[in-house]
Design a protein around this motif. Structure first.
Motif: not given
Length: 299
Positions: A28-36, A145-149, A214-221
Motif C-alpha cells: 500500500h505504498s506505490c505512489k501511483f496506486c489508488t485501487l484500494y 521502481l525506487e521512485f514509485m516505492h 488522490n495519488s501520491e504521484l499527483y503530489k510529486e507532480i
C-alpha cells in the motif's frame, strides 16, 4: 459472498470463481496506486469461516446450473500470495472440498510475496494447484521502481520469478506504460524487456499509467519532482517493449487505461502489433489521446 470494496481481477480471470481471502494490500505504498483507496484499512485476511461459507454459497449456486463446473478459482485482494504457506494450503484444501473439479488457483502476487516461501513450499503450492499468478512487476527500470516505492528492484523480479519457474508455478506480468516518466519511456521499456527475456511469463499485459488527484504521484507532480509522459510517448514506449521482447509470450494492452486496444502472440504477431503501434503514433493526435485519459474517471 463476502466481497469487500471494489473487486479487481485480470481480464483473463473472467470465468474464474472469485473467492475473497484477503482485502487491501500489505504494501500500500506505490505512489501511483489508488485501487484500494476505498477501503478503511490497509490489509486484512478473511476468516476461514467466511471463506468456507462463500464456497458453500458458490457450490449451491453452481448446482442451479447443471452443466457448469468450476475449474479455476481466483483469490481476490491485492496480494493474497503474501499469506503463509499453511494458510494457502488450507484454502486450497477447502476449494477442493467443495469443488473437486477445480484444477488451478490464481491470485495477484507481489514479487516480495514469493520470497516469503521456501523452494519446497513453492513446489507444494504448485502441486496443490497454484498456477498462473498475476504479478504487477510494472517495469524493469530500477530508477522508476525506487521512485514509485515498489519495494523491490529488477534483480528481485528475476530471482523470485526464476524460483516460480523451478517450482512449476506459471505467472503473468502486468507492465505499467509511462511509469518511467517523461523522456524515459523507451529506456524503461528496454530495461523491462531485458528482465522479461530472462524469464517465462505466459502473458504480459500492459496498462497505461493514469494519474488521479488522490495519488501520491499527483503530489510529486505538483511539487515538480516528476513529469508525466505524453500519450504518444507511451505508445512509443510500448513499441520499444514489443521490439525488444525475445521470448514467446502473449502480449496485450486491453484494459480501460489503454485508449486503443491491441493484442498478439509474440513472436508470430510481432510485425502486426508493431504495425498497429506505428499507425497509432503516426495518425492519432496527442489531443485525442489526452482527452481519453482526462475523461477516464476510474480504472
Amino acid at each position: 459472498m463476502h466481497y469487500t470494496g471494489t473487486i479487481w481481477r485480470p481480464p483473463y480471470e473472467a470465468s474464474s470463481l472469485l473467492l475473497e481471502v484477503t482485502a487491501g494490500c500489505t504494501h500500500h505504498s506505490c505512489k501511483f496506486c489508488t485501487l484500494y483507496a476505498d477501503l478503511p484499512f490497509k490489509f486484512k485476511m478473511s476468516p476461514l469461516a467466511d471463506i468456507e461459507a462463500d464456497l458453500k454459497e458458490a457450490e449451491a449456486q453452481m448446482k442451479l446450473w447443471k452443466n457448469s463446473r468450476v475449474s479455476r478459482t481466483f483469490l481476490t485482494g491485492a496480494n493474497p500470495f503474501v499469506l503463509k504457506f499453511s494458510r494457502l494450503m488450507e484454502i486450497a484444501n477447502l476449494i477442493k472440498k467443495y469443488f473437486s473439479s477445480n484444477k488451478t488457483i490464481g491470485c495477484f502476487s507481489r514479487v516480495t510475496d514469493i520470497s516469503l516461501k521456501t523452494d519446497e513450499e513453492l513446489s507444494a503450492l504448485a502441486t496443490a494447484g497454484f498456477d498462473l499468478l498475476t504479478i504487477g512487476i510494472e517495469t524493469g527500470d530500477d530508477e522508476a521502481l525506487e521512485f514509485m516505492h515498489k519495494g523491490y528492484l529488477s534483480k528481485d523480479i528475476v530471482t523470485q520469478c526464476s524460483r516460480l519457474d523451478k517450482a512449476g508455478i506459471g505467472y503473468n506480468f502486468f507492465y505499467l506504460t509511462g511509469i518511467s516518466g517523461m523522456g524515459k519511456g523507451e529506456q524503461g521499456a528496454k530495461a523491462t524487456a531485458r528482465i522479461c527475456n530472462q524469464l517465462h511469463p505466459e502473458i504480459i499485459g500492459a496498462s497505461m499509467l493514469t494519474i488521479y488527484p488522490n495519488s501520491e504521484l499527483y503530489k510529486e507532480i505538483q511539487k515538480g519532482n516528476w513529469q508525466e509522459e505524453a500519450e504518444i510517448e507511451k505508445y512509443e514506449e510500448l513499441k520499444a517493449l514489443v521490439e525488444h521482447l525475445e521470448i514467446p509470450v502473449w502480449f496485450g494492452a486491453l484494459g480501460a487505461s489503454n485508449p486503443i486496444p491491441l493484442q498478439g502472440t509474440l513472436p508470430n504477431d510481432k510485425k502486426k502489433v508493431l504495425s498497429i503501434l506505428n499507425k497509432i503514433i503516426e495518425s492519432v493526435s496527442e489531443d485525442e489521446l489526452r482527452d481519453y485519459r482526462k475523461n477516464l474517471r476510474h480504472l
